[in-house]
Design a protein around this motif. Structure first.
Motif, short mmCIF file in Angstrom:
data_model
loop_
_atom_site.label_atom_id
_atom_site.label_comp_id
_atom_site.label_asym_id
_atom_site.label_seq_id
_atom_site.Cartn_x
_atom_site.Cartn_y
_atom_site.Cartn_z
N ARG A 1 17.11 -21.96 13.54
CA ARG A 1 18.14 -22.81 12.94
C ARG A 1 17.58 -23.75 11.86
N HIS A 2 16.56 -24.51 12.19
CA HIS A 2 15.97 -25.45 11.25
C HIS A 2 14.46 -25.28 11.19
N THR B 1 13.85 -22.82 6.02
CA THR B 1 15.31 -22.77 6.15
C THR B 1 15.96 -23.93 5.42
N SER C 1 29.50 -15.46 14.08
CA SER C 1 28.54 -16.42 14.59
C SER C 1 29.22 -17.46 15.47
N GLN D 1 28.30 -17.80 19.45
CA GLN D 1 27.76 -19.02 20.00
C GLN D 1 28.68 -19.62 21.05
N THR E 1 28.99 -27.05 9.23
CA THR E 1 28.03 -26.09 9.73
C THR E 1 28.51 -25.52 11.05
N SER F 1 19.21 -17.37 19.35
CA SER F 1 18.34 -16.28 18.90
C SER F 1 17.44 -15.75 20.02
N THR G 1 22.91 -14.78 14.60
CA THR G 1 22.10 -15.98 14.80
C THR G 1 21.41 -16.44 13.51
N SER H 1 20.45 -18.50 10.52
CA SER H 1 20.65 -19.94 10.31
C SER H 1 21.73 -20.18 9.26
N TYR H 2 22.62 -21.12 9.56
CA TYR H 2 23.71 -21.42 8.63
C TYR H 2 23.20 -21.88 7.27
#
Length: 633
Positions: free
Chosen positions: A235-236, A240, A456, A460, A493, A505, A516, A518-519
């Motif tokens: 994600r972060h 990213t 997504s 989630q 987001t 993930s 999964t 990352s946005y």
């Protein structure tokens, strides 16, 4: 859920902010050009300077959603989100030197006029339609979100907040045009900074100072290390946030009409570029302030999350609850922060009203009514701005019944920016892209973007929720008294993922793994899909010949990327586009004039005359009102 009520002083501070915003609109409606022409109403007469433009560019997407979301993100997941600031450099430098010069020199009003000059009217209308859908959905959410959060922790009626906010915004935007929008953005940016500073100063003082805040964050694991993992499904990470975030910034500051309109309102190209430079440190300051609010929140509550403690129902309400809790003994300061919150919403919504009125007027009405008088066009532009204001209220009403779909709507705003960015990049950087390729790329990109985004969200939502045990952190709390802890949306987001929710993930394979992503990579991924599909379709259906493409609509990307090749090879890659640097431009004694005619479907065609390169003399002529491009659109 606890209710912390406003005092009379708080109401006064809040109402004064709304009155000043309205007064700015009335002032600009009665002064200067009095909004008598579309250029004055939609582009502020093309006389804006760099400083107010920079603050307006900052405020346009520094919405209430971001003010509520960033601190909650830092509180829940730590400071890694702060690395988003790394994306701001190229995310603003590239628009300043690629997108802004092209749009400015073409002397267009709507960014989507570019698409007709480069491709045809069908592509132009497709791009405009995507933008309108994007902004209409988002502005209703931006209006409803702060009103809902405010209602949750005060006694203000949610619909009173919606009508008040939407009404004030509609009035000053309709009366004062872009000039009023820009100057209210300046005022509202100052209000946002003051509101955030008041919370940081008072909150830090109550927990023992900023040093104690930092130490508590370290002890609680909220000061994140830099994760250099290149996996786009995490994600972060540094990549990213810095690279993926750069594409997100380009979709906002490069091709979004709300921002392009501000560039075009500047009195010179240099002023527009300086505005981009000034935005960079301003963005860093706002990111730092919102992040510090999150750290101060953690220093006060620690692991005793207000949402888990039944104080609020979602992360959207945590920041406002914290503000009311910390500032309750300081009459006027809660009102100042709520004014800060609503200033963020006002700046975003007013920009949406004005930009929507612009693209509707320039892309859907003017091409079919070329003989419309300037007075009638200006009146119609004001009616459109007012109409979009009413539509915003209607969308906010519908949003109240959306539930989880409301969260999806916020995410959709981020998804639609990527395909639009890809469409402009296919036109600006690749002269072989034809109209069919561009349109096909946009449609495929939109399908993939919506599939990825909605898939997504659904994936989630299906993940198991882990109930946290904070009984050993908080007094008088047992696991049986806690809510099932699910993380909601706090910004544009997908849902936040923290230590209490299974990482999506982990163990995901196949299509689930795809969901999964990352946005932060949405804009880059979806934009790349558009470019690749556009080029493939173009080569299979017959690429455009370089000589048929107006150099004014292009940027020689390959010329600069292949800097290691001999100059004669690089010039061939430039495809006839001027590559003169600034010194050569200043030394040139004559301008190179290029003109061509291209056919639009069902129309007489477009005639464009552009002067390239743009030297100091021609830029001076532009400042004096000379038209460097003429088009029958």
């Amino acid at each position: 859920m606890a209710k912390l009520l406003f005092s009379s002083v708080d109401y006064i501070v809040f109402v004064v902010m709304l009155c000043i915003s309205t007064a700015i609109g009335v002032f600009h409606a009665l002064s200067g050009g009095r909004q008598r022409t579309t250029t004055e109403f939609l582009l502020a007469g093309r006389r804006m300077t760099a400083f107010p433009l920079a603050l307006s560019l900052l405020a346009t997407f520094q919405s209430a959603v971001a003010i509520l979301g960033a601190p909650a993100e830092i509180y829940n997941n730590g400071t890694e989100y702060w690395l988003l600031g790394c994306s701001y450099f190229l995310g603003l430098l590239i628009p300043a030197h690629i997108f802004v010069p092209i749009f400015y020199r073409l002397r267009i009003t709507s960014a989507y006029q570019y698409l007709e000059l480069r491709f045809n009217r069908t592509v132009r209308l497709a791009g405009t339609s995507v933008f309108i859908f994007q902004m209409v959905v988002y502005m209703g959410v931006v209006l409803y979100t702060p009103a809902l959060a405010l209602n949750a922790v005060t006694n203000l009626n949610v619909w009173l907040s919606v009508v008040l906010l939407g009404g004030v915004c509609t009035i000053y935007t309709t009366m004062g045009g872009l000039r009023a929008v820009v100057w209210t953005d300046v005022f509202q940016t100052l209000v946002m900074v003051c509101g955030l500073l008041s919370v940081i100063i008072v909150g830090a003082n109550e927990v023992g100072g900023i040093g104690h805040v930092w130490n508590r964050a370290i002890e609680g694991g909220r000061i994140s290390s830099v994760d250099m993992n290149p996996d786009p499904f995490v994600r972060h990470t540094f990549w990213t946030l810095s690279v993926g975030g750069m594409f997100m910034m380009l979709s906002l500051y490069g091709v979004n009409q709300a921002q392009v309109q501000r560039y075009l309102s500047s009195r010179s190209l240099r002023e527009a570029q300086i505005a981009c430079y000034v935005v960079f440190p301003c963005q860093q300051v706002m990111l730092a302030l919102t992040s510090l609010v999150g750290l101060v929140m953690f220093a006060r509550y620690g692991e005793c999350n207000p949402m888990v403690m039944h104080k609020v129902e979602s992360n959207d309400q945590m920041v406002l609850y914290f503000v009311m809790d910390v500032l309750r003994d300081f009459p006027g300061l809660p009102g100042l922060f709520v004014a800060c919150l609503f200033s963020g919403a006002l700046s975003t919504i007013s920009s949406a009203f004005n930009s929507l009125a612009t693209v509707t007027m320039e892309d859907f009405i003017r091409p079919w009514h070329r003989d419309m008088t300037e007075r009638r066009a200006t009146l119609l532009s004001k009616v459109l701005a007012f109409g979009y204001g009413l539509l915003c209220l209607a969308i906010a009403f519908i949003a109240s019944y959306m539930g989880s779909v409301l969260q999806a709507a916020i995410s959709i705003f981020g998804m639609l920016g990527g395909p639009l960015l890809g469409l402009f990049c296919a036109g600006i950087f690749f002269p072989w892209t034809n109209s069919l390729g561009a349109l096909s790329g946009l449609l495929v990109g939109l399908v993939v973007a919506l599939w990825l985004g909605i898939g997504s969200i659904m994936y989630q939502a299906s993940l198991p929720t882990i109930q946290p045990d904070i009984s050993h952190y908080c007094l008088n709390v047992t696991p049986s008294t806690l809510l099932n802890y699910t993380t909601g949306f706090t910004s544009a987001t997908p849902p936040l993922i923290n230590s209490t929710t299974a990482a999506p993930s982990d163990g995901a394979v196949g299509l689930a793994k795809f969901y999964t992503l990352s946005y932060m990579w949405y804009a880059g991924f979806n934009g790349s899909i558009v470019v690749v599909v556009a080029l493939i379709i173009s080569f299979f259906t017959g690429p455009m010949h370089v000589q048929d493409v107006n150099p004014a609509t292009m940027f020689p990307l390959l010329y600069y990327l292949m800097f290691f090749l001999p100059n004669h090879c690089r010039r061939r890659l430039a495809c006839g586009i001027s590559t003169s640097d600034e010194q050569e431009v200043q030394d040139s004694k004559q301008n190179v004039e290029w003109s061509s005619e291209k056919r639009s479907e069902g129309q007489d065609g477009v005639v464009l005359k552009s002067i390239l390169p743009l030297d100091k003399r021609s830029e001076k002529n532009m400042q004096n009102g000379a038209v460097l491009s003429e088009s029958r659109l």
